[in-house]
Scaffold this active site. Structure first.
Site, PDB file in Angstrom:
ATOM      1  N   LYS A 263       0.849  -1.185   0.000  1.00 47.83           N
ATOM      2  CA  LYS A 263       0.000   0.000   0.000  1.00 47.83           C
ATOM      3  C   LYS A 263       0.885   1.236   0.000  1.00 47.83           C
ATOM      4  O   LYS A 263       1.687   1.425   0.902  1.00 47.83           O
ATOM      5  CB  LYS A 263      -0.907   0.020   1.239  1.00 47.83           C
ATOM      6  CG  LYS A 263      -1.612   1.376   1.499  1.00 47.83           C
ATOM      7  CD  LYS A 263      -2.534   1.336   2.716  1.00 47.83           C
ATOM      8  CE  LYS A 263      -3.077   2.725   3.060  1.00 47.83           C
ATOM      9  NZ  LYS A 263      -3.948   2.737   4.245  1.00 47.83           N
ATOM     10  N   ASP A 268      -2.576  10.338   3.437  1.00 44.43           N
ATOM     11  CA  ASP A 268      -3.966   9.937   3.654  1.00 44.43           C
ATOM     12  C   ASP A 268      -4.678  10.968   4.529  1.00 44.43           C
ATOM     13  O   ASP A 268      -4.586  10.947   5.739  1.00 44.43           O
ATOM     14  CB  ASP A 268      -4.001   8.554   4.327  1.00 44.43           C
ATOM     15  CG  ASP A 268      -5.426   8.067   4.586  1.00 44.43           C
ATOM     16  OD1 ASP A 268      -6.367   8.663   4.016  1.00 44.43           O
ATOM     17  OD2 ASP A 268      -5.581   7.082   5.337  1.00 44.43           O
ATOM     18  N   LYS A 275     -10.120  13.028   8.015  1.00 42.95           N
ATOM     19  CA  LYS A 275      -9.616  12.678   9.352  1.00 42.95           C
ATOM     20  C   LYS A 275      -9.602  13.920  10.236  1.00 42.95           C
ATOM     21  O   LYS A 275      -9.487  15.038   9.737  1.00 42.95           O
ATOM     22  CB  LYS A 275      -8.174  12.151   9.235  1.00 42.95           C
ATOM     23  CG  LYS A 275      -8.049  10.769   8.651  1.00 42.95           C
ATOM     24  CD  LYS A 275      -6.590  10.324   8.642  1.00 42.95           C
ATOM     25  CE  LYS A 275      -6.438   8.930   8.054  1.00 42.95           C
ATOM     26  NZ  LYS A 275      -7.101   7.878   8.844  1.00 42.95           N
ATOM     27  N   ASP A 286       1.734   6.535   5.425  1.00 43.83           N
ATOM     28  CA  ASP A 286       0.716   5.604   4.941  1.00 43.83           C
ATOM     29  C   ASP A 286       1.153   4.869   3.665  1.00 43.83           C
ATOM     30  O   ASP A 286       0.412   4.066   3.120  1.00 43.83           O
ATOM     31  CB  ASP A 286      -0.605   6.347   4.716  1.00 43.83           C
ATOM     32  CG  ASP A 286      -1.819   5.453   4.955  1.00 43.83           C
ATOM     33  OD1 ASP A 286      -1.659   4.407   5.609  1.00 43.83           O
ATOM     34  OD2 ASP A 286      -2.907   5.795   4.463  1.00 43.83           O
ATOM     35  N   ASP A 345     -12.124   7.071   3.873  1.00 42.92           N
ATOM     36  CA  ASP A 345     -10.895   6.874   4.647  1.00 42.92           C
ATOM     37  C   ASP A 345     -10.482   5.400   4.715  1.00 42.92           C
ATOM     38  O   ASP A 345      -9.394   5.076   5.161  1.00 42.92           O
ATOM     39  CB  ASP A 345     -11.088   7.444   6.065  1.00 42.92           C
ATOM     40  CG  ASP A 345      -9.768   7.660   6.788  1.00 42.92           C
ATOM     41  OD1 ASP A 345      -8.709   7.609   6.121  1.00 42.92           O
ATOM     42  OD2 ASP A 345      -9.798   7.892   8.015  1.00 42.92           O
ATOM     43  N   GLU A 347      -9.361   3.603   2.412  1.00 47.43           N
ATOM     44  CA  GLU A 347      -8.891   3.670   1.026  1.00 47.43           C
ATOM     45  C   GLU A 347      -7.808   2.649   0.708  1.00 47.43           C
ATOM     46  O   GLU A 347      -7.626   2.273  -0.446  1.00 47.43           O
ATOM     47  CB  GLU A 347      -8.373   5.088   0.724  1.00 47.43           C
ATOM     48  CG  GLU A 347      -6.922   5.378   1.124  1.00 47.43           C
ATOM     49  CD  GLU A 347      -6.635   5.281   2.617  1.00 47.43           C
ATOM     50  OE1 GLU A 347      -7.600   5.338   3.403  1.00 47.43           O
ATOM     51  OE2 GLU A 347      -5.472   5.121   2.995  1.00 47.43           O
ATOM     52  N   ARG A 349      -7.545  -0.497   1.278  1.00 47.43           N
ATOM     53  CA  ARG A 349      -8.058  -1.739   0.703  1.00 47.43           C
ATOM     54  C   ARG A 349      -8.484  -1.540  -0.755  1.00 47.43           C
ATOM     55  O   ARG A 349      -8.439  -2.470  -1.554  1.00 47.43           O
ATOM     56  CB  ARG A 349      -9.200  -2.280   1.579  1.00 47.43           C
ATOM     57  CG  ARG A 349     -10.373  -1.342   1.708  1.00 47.43           C
ATOM     58  CD  ARG A 349     -11.249  -1.642   2.922  1.00 47.43           C
ATOM     59  NE  ARG A 349     -10.658  -1.162   4.176  1.00 47.43           N
ATOM     60  CZ  ARG A 349     -11.225  -1.305   5.373  1.00 47.43           C
ATOM     61  NH1 ARG A 349     -12.391  -1.905   5.486  1.00 47.43           N
ATOM     62  NH2 ARG A 349     -10.616  -0.848   6.446  1.00 47.43           N
TER      63      ARG A 349
END
Ligand code: BES
Ligand code: MN
Ligand code: ZN
Length: 499
Positions: A263, A268, A275, A286, A345, A347, A349
């Site tokens: 990933k 993010d 967030k 991230d 959020d 995201e 996956r």
């Protein structure tokens, strides 16, 4: 740092390091130094809170007639516990002790030390690799540092009875350390410097010279492949998304590759499901899963691993904006499965599902392992002491667990099942990207990913709690990016998949 293994010490104007086991049993080298100094080390141990535990340390000024600068006693722990991880930790503590001195040169005396199944050369090399791993710094943006405030150590010698085998054993360990350093570096770079396009270029410039094939797919390429989920995450950002495919061909040409997927959300914000502001800057790491995969490829290529490996990283920035995806939008993945995005959020996956499908579809790998800073929930479950391991395959899980214990990158397996899987049922699409409650958030994320592996043996490692640690001091890493996973996966490959 210059690290060498020698039979005898060359220079005298140095710091001398010797080990003491738990309950203050001196190593032969420490005993010898104690005798030469008429019991100085024994007195030092008795007058300090030193128990010989790993992490214990005393720094002494050497008596004038000894012609060395300093004597450092370090705890080696229990002899029976000397292991790969333990020895690297000892090395890390040695570096930490030397980093606060003005010493440029240090010498560790190991004498004839061997332990358990580890030979003299292995022991010397493992301690040295711990020293090297702890020595990494990221200070390129510090313009006002004073030399006298920085560690001065630039040369470390290990005195061992078997310098030849130590030198041999150190070669792959140095390669792994280089991979760990690259991983930490890209995870630490701020997001105005490392974003999908610049990150992809960086991967190419690092790995191409090492004979890794690097392909960079842009948004147009991904659109053609139908990667609607990955592209959906990136569409609110002014930065274009990228998919980077790396191949190392060190095995026989007919060998199926092993595959690693990462990933790479370069920042993010959460997107429209924004967030909270507090500590949002943490989300620069991230992309740590991808950083581990890139670092691993560097390590494998540097040590010319005898195996075929593919690595795929999905690089996107998750931003809110006029073009961003909205909660409730439905995206179509490369697999054809549709996803209702209830929370923008969740995201990671969405990025991984297309990267996983692409990898199995194109490469038919022996297994796929993906790494991701996927859920905050894994920090609640396991803290910063284990990464979460999820898998559809017991053999792969066992192998990962073993490699984790040995390498010092710990993992803990959590369950998956059809009952958890059901929580992703959507009223409008094939699945939702989150379950309706907050329960078992790390597991439902893993269940989501499993729907994209097409029954290939697969493991998902959630490293959200392990990729960045500043709440406690690790022996082999400075605070911040840890490089978690590079050692673990290198060990897995070395122990099971090389010819
Ligand atoms: N990148 C985060 C997870 C994360 C949290 C990584 C803390 C490192 C430290 C991920 O994209 C995320 O936001 N996950 C959400 C999922 C939720 C919306 C189901 C989370 O964990 O809150
Ligand atoms: Mn997120
Ligand atoms: Zn994320």
């Amino acid at each position: 740092m210059n690290i060498q293994f020698l039979k005898e010490a060359e220079n005298t104007d140095v710091a001398i390091v010797v080990g003491v086991f738990e309950d203050n049993e001196m190593t032969a080298a420490a005993q010898f130094l104690n005798d030469t100094t008429h019991g100085l080390l024994k007195t030092a141990i008795e007058t300090n809170r030193f128990k010989g535990k790993v992490g214990d340390c005393i720094s002494l000024i050497a008596p004038n007639d000894l012609k060395v600068r300093r004597i450092i006693l370090v705890g080696f722990g229990q002899r029976k516990n000397l292991s790969h991880k333990g020895l690297q930790d000892i090395g890390g503590h040695i570096y930490a002790a030397l980093a606060t001195t003005p010493d440029k040169e240090a010498v560790l005396h190991l004498g004839d030390l061997s332990a358990n199944s580890l030979g003299k050369g292995d022991i010397a090399a493992l301690i040295a690799s711990g020293i090297l791993m702890r020595s990494w710094r990221f200070d390129k943006y510090m313009t006002k540092q004073k030399a006298e405030d920085l560690p001065q150590l630039d040369s470390f010698s290990v005195i061992t009875e078997d310098p030849e085998s130590a030198t041999e054993a150190f070669k792959p360990l140095r390669a792994v350390a280089e991979g760990v350093f690259l991983c930490r570096e890209v995870a630490t770079e701020p997001c105005n410097i490392i974003y999908p396009e610049t990150y992809a270029d960086k991967i190419k410039s690092e790995l191409k010279p090492l004979d890794v094939d690097v392909e960079i797919l842009n948004e147009k390429d991904m659109k053609k492949l139908g990667m609607g989920c990955l592209l959906g995450v990136g569409q609110g950002s002014a930065k274009e998304s990228r998919l980077v495919v790396m191949q190392w061909k060190g095995g026989p040409s007919d060998q199926q590759p092993v595959a690693f997927i990462g990933k790479g959300v370069t920042f993010d914000t959460g997107g429209i499901s924004l967030k909270p502001g507090l500590n949002m800057h943490d989300m620069k790491y991230d992309m740590a899963g991808s950083a581990t995969v890139v670092g691993l490829m560097k390590a494998l290529a540097l040590r010319k691993a005898k195996v075929n490996v593919v690595a795929v990283v999905g690089l996107v920035e998750n931003m809110p904006g006029g073009n961003a995806i909205r909660p409730g939008d439905v995206l179509t993945s490369m697999s054809g499965q549709t996803v209702e995005v209830l929370n923008t959020d969740a995201e990671g996956r969405l990025v991984l599902c297309d990267a996983l499908w692409y990898t199995q579809d194109r490469f038919k790998p022996q297994f796929m392992i993906n790494l991701a800073t996927l859920t905050g929930a894994i920090l609640i479950a396991l803290g910063d002491l284990h990464a979460g391991l999820f898998s559809n395959n017991d053999e792969l899980s066992e192998r990962l667990k073993e490699a984790a214990d040995k390498s010092g990158d710990p993992v803990w397996r959590l369950p998956m099942s059809e009952d958890y899987n059901k929580l992703l049922k959507s009223p409008i699409a094939d699945m939702q990207n989150i379950s309706n409650g907050r329960m078992a958030g790390s597991i439902t994320a893993a269940q989501f990913l499993e729907r994209y592996v097409n029954d290939v043996p697969w493991a998902h490692i959630d490293i959200a709690g392990m990729a960045w640690i500043d709440g406690r001091q690790l022996p082999t890493a400075p605070k911040g990016a840890t490089g978690f996973g590079v050692r673990l996966l290198d060990r897995l490959v070395q122990d099971h998949y090389e010819a």
